[in-house]
Design an enzyme around this catalytic site. Structure first.
Site, PDB file in Angstrom:
ATOM      1  N   VAL A  84       0.869  -1.172   0.000  1.00 16.90           N
ATOM      2  CA  VAL A  84       0.000   0.000   0.000  1.00 16.90           C
ATOM      3  C   VAL A  84       0.907   1.224   0.000  1.00 16.90           C
ATOM      4  O   VAL A  84       1.852   1.299   0.793  1.00 16.90           O
ATOM      5  CB  VAL A  84      -0.934   0.025   1.231  1.00 16.90           C
ATOM      6  CG1 VAL A  84      -1.745   1.319   1.259  1.00 16.90           C
ATOM      7  CG2 VAL A  84      -1.866  -1.181   1.231  1.00 16.90           C
ATOM      8  N   ARG A  90      -3.655   2.740   6.284  1.00 11.88           N
ATOM      9  CA  ARG A  90      -4.680   2.767   7.323  1.00 11.88           C
ATOM     10  C   ARG A  90      -6.063   3.157   6.770  1.00 11.88           C
ATOM     11  O   ARG A  90      -6.834   3.840   7.430  1.00 11.88           O
ATOM     12  CB  ARG A  90      -4.280   3.735   8.458  1.00 11.88           C
ATOM     13  CG  ARG A  90      -2.965   3.392   9.132  1.00 11.88           C
ATOM     14  CD  ARG A  90      -3.047   2.059   9.875  1.00 11.88           C
ATOM     15  NE  ARG A  90      -1.844   1.789  10.625  1.00 11.88           N
ATOM     16  CZ  ARG A  90      -0.809   1.082  10.168  1.00 11.88           C
ATOM     17  NH1 ARG A  90      -0.840   0.589   8.937  1.00 11.88           N
ATOM     18  NH2 ARG A  90       0.259   0.866  10.921  1.00 11.88           N
ATOM     19  N   ARG A  91      -6.343   2.711   5.557  1.00 14.50           N
ATOM     20  CA  ARG A  91      -7.671   2.953   4.979  1.00 14.50           C
ATOM     21  C   ARG A  91      -8.405   1.649   4.669  1.00 14.50           C
ATOM     22  O   ARG A  91      -9.426   1.663   3.987  1.00 14.50           O
ATOM     23  CB  ARG A  91      -7.551   3.801   3.708  1.00 14.50           C
ATOM     24  CG  ARG A  91      -6.879   5.147   3.905  1.00 14.50           C
ATOM     25  CD  ARG A  91      -7.070   6.024   2.691  1.00 14.50           C
ATOM     26  NE  ARG A  91      -6.196   7.189   2.729  1.00 14.50           N
ATOM     27  CZ  ARG A  91      -6.231   8.167   1.817  1.00 14.50           C
ATOM     28  NH1 ARG A  91      -7.095   8.106   0.811  1.00 14.50           N
ATOM     29  NH2 ARG A  91      -5.392   9.181   1.900  1.00 14.50           N
ATOM     30  N   GLY A  92      -7.846   0.530   5.131  1.00 11.68           N
ATOM     31  CA  GLY A  92      -8.514  -0.738   4.914  1.00 11.68           C
ATOM     32  C   GLY A  92      -8.283  -1.365   3.557  1.00 11.68           C
ATOM     33  O   GLY A  92      -8.980  -2.326   3.190  1.00 11.68           O
ATOM     34  N   LEU A  93      -7.325  -0.853   2.786  1.00  7.60           N
ATOM     35  CA  LEU A  93      -7.101  -1.375   1.432  1.00  7.60           C
ATOM     36  C   LEU A  93      -6.601  -2.813   1.474  1.00  7.60           C
ATOM     37  O   LEU A  93      -7.084  -3.672   0.726  1.00  7.60           O
ATOM     38  CB  LEU A  93      -6.116  -0.486   0.668  1.00  7.60           C
ATOM     39  CG  LEU A  93      -6.505   0.990   0.504  1.00  7.60           C
ATOM     40  CD1 LEU A  93      -5.501   1.708  -0.396  1.00  7.60           C
ATOM     41  CD2 LEU A  93      -7.908   1.116  -0.054  1.00  7.60           C
ATOM     42  N   LEU A  94      -5.610  -3.095   2.337  1.00  5.52           N
ATOM     43  CA  LEU A  94      -5.094  -4.456   2.427  1.00  5.52           C
ATOM     44  C   LEU A  94      -6.189  -5.406   2.912  1.00  5.52           C
ATOM     45  O   LEU A  94      -6.339  -6.517   2.389  1.00  5.52           O
ATOM     46  CB  LEU A  94      -3.896  -4.512   3.377  1.00  5.52           C
ATOM     47  CG  LEU A  94      -3.393  -5.918   3.738  1.00  5.52           C
ATOM     48  CD1 LEU A  94      -3.045  -6.718   2.498  1.00  5.52           C
ATOM     49  CD2 LEU A  94      -2.201  -5.834   4.672  1.00  5.52           C
ATOM     50  N   THR A  95      -6.962  -4.982   3.890  1.00  2.00           N
ATOM     51  CA  THR A  95      -8.022  -5.844   4.415  1.00  2.00           C
ATOM     52  C   THR A  95      -9.005  -6.247   3.321  1.00  2.00           C
ATOM     53  O   THR A  95      -9.399  -7.415   3.216  1.00  2.00           O
ATOM     54  CB  THR A  95      -8.763  -5.130   5.561  1.00  2.00           C
ATOM     55  OG1 THR A  95      -7.842  -4.903   6.631  1.00  2.00           O
ATOM     56  CG2 THR A  95      -9.931  -5.958   6.063  1.00  2.00           C
ATOM     57  N   TYR A 123      -0.089 -10.081   9.567  1.00  7.31           N
ATOM     58  CA  TYR A 123      -0.893 -11.136   8.950  1.00  7.31           C
ATOM     59  C   TYR A 123      -1.625 -12.043   9.937  1.00  7.31           C
ATOM     60  O   TYR A 123      -2.518 -12.783   9.534  1.00  7.31           O
ATOM     61  CB  TYR A 123      -0.019 -11.947   7.992  1.00  7.31           C
ATOM     62  CG  TYR A 123       0.389 -11.098   6.811  1.00  7.31           C
ATOM     63  CD1 TYR A 123      -0.521 -10.840   5.795  1.00  7.31           C
ATOM     64  CD2 TYR A 123       1.637 -10.508   6.739  1.00  7.31           C
ATOM     65  CE1 TYR A 123      -0.184 -10.033   4.728  1.00  7.31           C
ATOM     66  CE2 TYR A 123       1.987  -9.699   5.678  1.00  7.31           C
ATOM     67  CZ  TYR A 123       1.072  -9.458   4.668  1.00  7.31           C
ATOM     68  OH  TYR A 123       1.406  -8.653   3.618  1.00  7.31           O
ATOM     69  N   PHE A 413       8.821 -16.036  -2.057  1.00  8.37           N
ATOM     70  CA  PHE A 413       7.910 -15.784  -3.171  1.00  8.37           C
ATOM     71  C   PHE A 413       7.073 -14.546  -2.882  1.00  8.37           C
ATOM     72  O   PHE A 413       7.068 -14.033  -1.788  1.00  8.37           O
ATOM     73  CB  PHE A 413       6.995 -17.001  -3.422  1.00  8.37           C
ATOM     74  CG  PHE A 413       6.217 -17.471  -2.226  1.00  8.37           C
ATOM     75  CD1 PHE A 413       4.960 -16.930  -1.942  1.00  8.37           C
ATOM     76  CD2 PHE A 413       6.726 -18.457  -1.380  1.00  8.37           C
ATOM     77  CE1 PHE A 413       4.234 -17.366  -0.850  1.00  8.37           C
ATOM     78  CE2 PHE A 413       6.001 -18.902  -0.289  1.00  8.37           C
ATOM     79  CZ  PHE A 413       4.759 -18.356  -0.016  1.00  8.37           C
TER      80      PHE A 413
END
Length: 413
Positions: A84, A90-95, A123, A413
């Site tokens: 990100v 901290r905007r929830g993109l990964l989630t 994780y 990987f």
């Protein structure tokens, strides 16, 4: 508004720049790097977060097999290239990207998901647990007690230097022969071998390595090592070169020992840097003075997330006979529920048992840490990360899950 969606072909370079930015690499990849990454690019499994047409988040997964205890290949969803941009944290993109990818993996029927974690705290939130660890040693050859003589090999065996083309020809079959005996290892496709031998160049500073093959008297490959040299040539003084190992595998501990002794016997070499190895590698113990091998780093390595608990637990083997009821916590995830696991050397059965009394309560991430035999339920119970519902259950379960050797994933990987 930020849009998360699969990446189109004409957005690949923009997506790649965003990934490099997230990993604090030079933000503009070289043509060689773009070509290498394009070989791995699959639109449907490459997600991007786009803000006004600019890519600010990246996520990719691919089909993988991870070796379970006992040698069975388990279908895995391998996660990589997760980033990100610093302007959009901290905007929830990964989630959201993780949620979409794991849902697709569950629908495909993958038993687990895997990744190599850049940072530890991230994780576990998504149900992943550290299932293997890796240790790197630096050997002070001058103190090792090996001397400078070439290694003693079995009758008729020999070590030969080969080029990359020869490695691409003999390496895949050799690795597949070894993989069932390496719990935690993952499959290697054509791209992996081409990257290791310079056909594809992911790194900006590619250096051609050396490759050495150990062959038996019959000509069968028994070991393979790839290494580079770190030159410290001081004119008029004693040369102090270091060997940097990129990968070393042997069909037996004796074969691995022969390759380590070969590396330590190279003229002008005073240090051998092992790279990431299994924590119970033969390396320190084959030296006459094991203290000559100093641990440079030790860390978690392969992380696992259960998507199908029964499939994953039934895929591995167990040395003992026993049963345990596990109450697995996985809020909103596919692994949650109560399971009865019955095992013996002949096989395993894992079924949902909602009405049974639980022996242990634990999160999906904690279950992942013991799947390959590396973790300790007793230790986790002692620090409050696993709850014993029946006194002594953690120790009994450990006896079922633990293995004689530690699992190891030799790849990144």
């Amino acid at each position: 508004m930020i849009e998360i969606r699969p990446v189109e072909e004409d957005e690949f370079e923009e997506w790649q720049r965003a990934m490099y930015t997230g990993f604090l690499m030079e933000p503009v990849p070289t043509p060689d790097q773009l070509e290498a990454h394009r070989r791995q690019f699959v639109n449907s499994r490459s997600l991007g977060a786009f803000d006004g047409g600019r890519c600010v988040g990246t996520f990719r997964s691919f089909a993988q097999e991870v070796t379970a205890v006992g040698g069975a290949p388990v279908r895995s969803n391998a996660v990589t290239n997760v980033s990100v941009s610093p302007t959009h944290r901290r905007r929830g993109l990964l989630t959201e990207m993780m949620r979409r990818d794991l849902a697709a993996a569950e629908e495909r029927g993958d038993a687990v998901a895997t990744l190599i974690a850049a940072e530890y705290p991230i994780y576990g939130r998504y149900g992943f647990g550290a299932a293997t660890h890796a240790t790197a040693w630096t050997v002070d050859v001058t103190r090792s007690g090996l001397g400078s003589r070439p290694p003693v090999l079995p009758d008729g065996a020999r070590i030969d230097l080969v080029d990359g083309a020869e490695v691409r020809k003999l390496g895949p079959a050799f690795y597949e022969r070894l993989r069932p005996a390496l719990p935690g290892s993952v499959d290697r496709g054509e791209v992996w071998w081409e990257a290791r031998t310079g056909v594809l160049r992911f790194a900006r500073d590619w250096t051609e390595p050396y490759h050495a093959v150990l062959r038996s008297a019959s000509g069968e490959v028994e070991g393979l090592v790839t290494y580079r040299c770190e030159v410290d040539s001081r004119l008029g003084e004693q040369p102090q070169h270091a060997v940097i190992v990129d990968g070393l595998l042997g069909s037996t501990p004796a074969a691995e020992a022969a390759l380590w002794r070969f590396l330590c016997s190279i003229d002008w070499v005073t240090k051998v840097k092992s790279g990431r190895r299994s924590p119970d590698d033969v390396l320190p113990h084959l030296l006459p003075d094991p203290r000559a091998a100093q641990i440079e780093r030790h860390s978690d390595w392969l992380w696992v997330r259960f998507l199908d608990v029964a499939a994953a637990l039934e895929a591995r083997t167990y040395k003992r006979t026993g049963a345990v009821v596990l109450d697995v916590l996985d809020e909103g995830g596919p692994a949650g529920g109560r399971y009865r696991l019955e095992v013996s050397p002949e096989g395993a059965s894992c079924t949902r048992a909602p009405g049974a009394g639980a022996d242990l309560t634990l999160s999906a991430s904690e279950l992942a840490t013991v799947w390959l035999g590396d973790g300790s339920l007793t230790r986790l119970a002692g620090i409050g990360r696993v709850r014993e519902e029946r006194t002594g259950a953690a120790r009994e379960a450990d006896a079922l899950f633990r293995t004689p050797g530690r699992p190891w994933c030799p790849d990144v990987f």
